[in-house]
Structure formats: structure tokens, C-alpha cells
Write a protein that holds these residues in place. Sequence first.
Motif, PDB file in Angstrom:
ATOM      1  N   ASP A   1       0.848  -1.194   0.000  1.00  0.00           N
ATOM      2  CA  ASP A   1       0.000   0.000   0.000  1.00  0.00           C
ATOM      3  C   ASP A   1       0.881   1.241   0.000  1.00  0.00           C
ATOM      4  O   ASP A   1       1.921   1.281   0.673  1.00  0.00           O
ATOM      5  N   TYR A   2       0.442   2.247  -0.757  1.00  0.00           N
ATOM      6  CA  TYR A   2       1.102   3.550  -0.807  1.00  0.00           C
ATOM      7  C   TYR A   2       0.052   4.592  -0.428  1.00  0.00           C
ATOM      8  O   TYR A   2      -0.985   4.699  -1.088  1.00  0.00           O
ATOM      9  N   TYR A   3       0.311   5.329   0.640  1.00  0.00           N
ATOM     10  CA  TYR A   3      -0.591   6.384   1.076  1.00  0.00           C
ATOM     11  C   TYR A   3       0.016   7.735   0.708  1.00  0.00           C
ATOM     12  O   TYR A   3       1.094   8.094   1.189  1.00  0.00           O
TER      13      TYR A   3
ATOM     14  N   ARG B   1       3.571   7.284   2.602  1.00  0.00           N
ATOM     15  CA  ARG B   1       3.813   6.134   3.472  1.00  0.00           C
ATOM     16  C   ARG B   1       3.633   4.838   2.700  1.00  0.00           C
ATOM     17  O   ARG B   1       2.756   4.729   1.849  1.00  0.00           O
ATOM     18  N   ILE B   2       4.478   3.858   3.005  1.00  0.00           N
ATOM     19  CA  ILE B   2       4.420   2.551   2.350  1.00  0.00           C
ATOM     20  C   ILE B   2       4.383   1.457   3.412  1.00  0.00           C
ATOM     21  O   ILE B   2       5.044   1.547   4.450  1.00  0.00           O
ATOM     22  N   ARG B   3       3.609   0.403   3.124  1.00  0.00           N
ATOM     23  CA  ARG B   3       3.640  -0.807   3.933  1.00  0.00           C
ATOM     24  C   ARG B   3       3.514  -1.994   2.977  1.00  0.00           C
ATOM     25  O   ARG B   3       3.042  -1.849   1.843  1.00  0.00           O
ATOM     26  N   ALA B   4       3.948  -3.183   3.424  1.00  0.00           N
ATOM     27  CA  ALA B   4       3.940  -4.350   2.543  1.00  0.00           C
ATOM     28  C   ALA B   4       3.955  -5.630   3.367  1.00  0.00           C
ATOM     29  O   ALA B   4       4.447  -5.648   4.494  1.00  0.00           O
ATOM     30  N   TYR B   5       3.410  -6.697   2.774  1.00  0.00           N
ATOM     31  CA  TYR B   5       3.534  -8.012   3.412  1.00  0.00           C
ATOM     32  C   TYR B   5       3.381  -9.093   2.355  1.00  0.00           C
ATOM     33  O   TYR B   5       2.956  -8.853   1.223  1.00  0.00           O
ATOM     34  N   ALA B   6       3.754 -10.317   2.735  1.00  0.00           N
ATOM     35  CA  ALA B   6       3.681 -11.470   1.836  1.00  0.00           C
ATOM     36  C   ALA B   6       3.039 -12.642   2.555  1.00  0.00           C
ATOM     37  O   ALA B   6       3.178 -12.809   3.762  1.00  0.00           O
ATOM     38  N   SER B   7       2.330 -13.474   1.780  1.00  0.00           N
ATOM     39  CA  SER B   7       1.786 -14.735   2.269  1.00  0.00           C
ATOM     40  C   SER B   7       2.382 -15.848   1.422  1.00  0.00           C
ATOM     41  O   SER B   7       2.367 -15.761   0.190  1.00  0.00           O
TER      42      SER B   7
ATOM     43  N   CYS C   1       1.819   2.349   8.771  1.00  0.00           N
ATOM     44  CA  CYS C   1       0.685   1.441   8.769  1.00  0.00           C
ATOM     45  C   CYS C   1      -0.530   2.176   9.326  1.00  0.00           C
ATOM     46  O   CYS C   1      -0.398   2.994  10.239  1.00  0.00           O
ATOM     47  N   THR C   2      -1.699   1.875   8.781  1.00  0.00           N
ATOM     48  CA  THR C   2      -2.919   2.577   9.188  1.00  0.00           C
ATOM     49  C   THR C   2      -3.792   1.752  10.122  1.00  0.00           C
ATOM     50  O   THR C   2      -4.926   2.133  10.404  1.00  0.00           O
ATOM     51  N   CYS C   3      -3.282   0.602  10.566  1.00  0.00           N
ATOM     52  CA  CYS C   3      -4.099  -0.224  11.448  1.00  0.00           C
ATOM     53  C   CYS C   3      -4.316   0.491  12.786  1.00  0.00           C
ATOM     54  O   CYS C   3      -3.521   1.335  13.198  1.00  0.00           O
ATOM     55  N   SER C   4      -5.425   0.151  13.448  1.00  0.00           N
ATOM     56  CA  SER C   4      -5.739   0.719  14.759  1.00  0.00           C
ATOM     57  C   SER C   4      -6.757  -0.169  15.451  1.00  0.00           C
ATOM     58  O   SER C   4      -7.430  -0.994  14.817  1.00  0.00           O
ATOM     59  N   GLU C   5      -6.907   0.027  16.746  1.00  0.00           N
ATOM     60  CA  GLU C   5      -7.884  -0.739  17.512  1.00  0.00           C
ATOM     61  C   GLU C   5      -9.297  -0.475  16.997  1.00  0.00           C
ATOM     62  O   GLU C   5     -10.107  -1.399  16.858  1.00  0.00           O
ATOM     63  N   ASP C   6      -9.590   0.792  16.695  1.00  0.00           N
ATOM     64  CA  ASP C   6     -10.921   1.139  16.207  1.00  0.00           C
ATOM     65  C   ASP C   6     -11.222   0.461  14.875  1.00  0.00           C
ATOM     66  O   ASP C   6     -12.354   0.019  14.632  1.00  0.00           O
TER      67      ASP C   6
ATOM     68  N   PHE D   1       0.583  -6.344   8.142  1.00  0.00           N
ATOM     69  CA  PHE D   1       1.580  -5.412   7.615  1.00  0.00           C
ATOM     70  C   PHE D   1       2.645  -5.044   8.644  1.00  0.00           C
ATOM     71  O   PHE D   1       3.833  -5.073   8.344  1.00  0.00           O
ATOM     72  N   CYS D   2       2.216  -4.676   9.859  1.00  0.00           N
ATOM     73  CA  CYS D   2       3.189  -4.165  10.832  1.00  0.00           C
ATOM     74  C   CYS D   2       3.372  -5.064  12.047  1.00  0.00           C
ATOM     75  O   CYS D   2       4.222  -4.798  12.889  1.00  0.00           O
ATOM     76  N   GLY D   3       2.547  -6.120  12.155  1.00  0.00           N
ATOM     77  CA  GLY D   3       2.696  -7.042  13.265  1.00  0.00           C
ATOM     78  C   GLY D   3       2.057  -6.591  14.560  1.00  0.00           C
ATOM     79  O   GLY D   3       2.224  -7.249  15.589  1.00  0.00           O
ATOM     80  N   ALA D   4       1.324  -5.482  14.545  1.00  0.00           N
ATOM     81  CA  ALA D   4       0.660  -5.017  15.772  1.00  0.00           C
ATOM     82  C   ALA D   4      -0.318  -6.083  16.268  1.00  0.00           C
ATOM     83  O   ALA D   4      -1.020  -6.714  15.474  1.00  0.00           O
TER      84      ALA D   4
END
Length: 330
Positions: A87-89, A99-105, A274-279, A309-312
Motif C-alpha cells: 500500500d502507498y498512502y 507512506r508505504i507498507r507491505a507483506y507477503a503470504s 501502517c494505518t491499522c488501529s484498535e478502532d 503489515f506491521c505485526g501489531a
Amino acid sequence: MSLGTQIAWDDTVLPFQLDASDIRGRVARLDGVLEQVLRQHDYPPMIEGLVAEMALLTALIGQTVKLRWKLSLQVRGSGPARLIATDYYGPSKDGQPARIRAYASYDPETLDQTADPFSQLGNGYFAILIDQGEGMTPYQGITPIAGGSLSSCAETYFAQSEQLPTRFSLTYGQSQLPGEKTHWRAGGVMLQHMPKASPSVAGEGGSGEDGLLDATDILTEDEGENWIRANTLLDTVEEIELIGPTVAPTDLLVRLFHEEQPRVFDAQPITFGCTCSEDKVKQSLSIYSAKEIGTMVTEQGTVTADCQFCGAHYVFDPDVLGFEAKSTDA
């Protein structure tokens, strides 16, 4: 070149234009960003390489789009490397970094560590998704996995879906400067012919793999000469010039394209984000009933979620989740 100059060019994308050729481009350098992306996970080396290439493509492509919010790249395959997603924000204000984040499966049991990394994707598709935010219709373009690299997939996408001749020259890997630890670096150049109002396609089908369009299929004779000349010049680039840090992008452009009259614009800084959050996790679970939430409860009596993405790591009381939540307090 001083160390300060080296650092100034790390984690940036520099837009440019070749005025003599009607071609635009980008030079990207990823250093700390790529290191942060990869250290979130314990990927095998070949998966790290695929993620590094995808992150670099994302930085180059993302900067070409006037984004209000997000651009995503995905490659999904039938092989052991099942998914590479980035993702590119875009920056919300001038002067702010993108901002950039990335992951692989991937399937570690069937992954062939001795094979070419790209071959581990198998058959599938390469996709670009653009989300301009609330009130805007998302765009999605898909092309088959083609060529021998993720860069080739992206080139095919632009020729096939956008009718834009596009070329990438990328390099990435682990690097070490004197007195520093080994870490990941990546660098690359993107060339793209300026878009035409009504691109023409010669004949039926294309000259690419499985009849897909190639850059030369959508250029006139004069445009083709300019395109071939610029690509021939780009072919002379050396890996150390792309990955740096001892060659500034501006110096690289002059060395490669001085006869094409290169003109540079403001550089775009890039950061990991990363844009993840509890909400957002709670919102994603709001479609489930209390009974369905109950099937997610761990032995400790909680519901957990991890960001790919970030492991949170998030931990919730099941009573606050779902559309039958008893409380809005976490």
C-alpha cells in the motif's frame, strides 16, 4: 559526496521529465523504509526479495498518481508465494512524506529455496487498485502474471490496461557501508511515455507474452525511436548507480540522459507507515453477531487480531465486539 547528502537521497522518489523525448520518469531510493518493511517479518530470502521489488515498484508508481488516499499493488499466484501486497498512502499535505507498507503470504512447506523467486508465484494476476477516499469510486486494473519479474508484470499492466509504454530498471539487496550493519537497500528508475489523448494500437493482440500488449505496440514510429533511444541509455546504468548511496539521482540523470534534456521536480520523501488501529479492527468485526464472536474467543477469554503489515497485536474483550456489543469501552 558527504554523508549528509547520502542520507538526503535515501527514502525519496525524484520525478523528472526528458523534454527531448516526451518521456517522464522517477528515480527512487529506499533504505530505512525497506528495512522497516522487512523487519516486521521473518521472511525467507527469496520472499524478502519479492517484497523488496514490490515495495520499490509501489514507491515509483505511487508517486505518478495524484492520490488523495491510497494506491495498492497485489500479485496473487497459484504457487508457494501466494500473495505479495503493498500500500502507498499519498501525503495529505504538501511537504509531508508518503507512506508505504507491505507483506507477503507464502507456504513454507512447498517453497523451493533453490528456484528463481519469481517462479514461485505460479499462475495468477497482477493488480493495481486506487482508492481516492470517501465518496470516490475505487479503480482496479488487473493483468495476468507475465514476464520473468514483478517489474515485467507492472510494465505489462501499463501497456495492456493504460496504453502507457513503461519501463523499470530496479536493483535491491542487502548492503553494508563501512562501520554499519548489513541492511536492505533498493533503487530504481521508471520511464513512462507521456500519455496521449487517443492512443492507437497496431493490429490485433500484442507482441508480448500470450499476445499481451508491449510498449512498442502502442507507439508511432517517431515515438518508438524516442522510446528505444531512452531505453538504450537506461540499459547502460550500473547497479551501484541505482542503489547508491554515492551517486545522487540528479547526477545519475545527467549521466544517463543529458542529451534528452532532463528536468527534475521536487523530490517526495517516503516513510514506513501502517494505518491499522484498535478502532479499525473493531469496525471490521462489527458485522458479526455475539454468537459468531464467541467462536473467535481464545482460551484466555479474549479475541485477538494481528496486523499482517506491521505485526501489531490487538486484544479485545468479546463483549465490546460485534453489532450486539454490550459496551463501547475497550
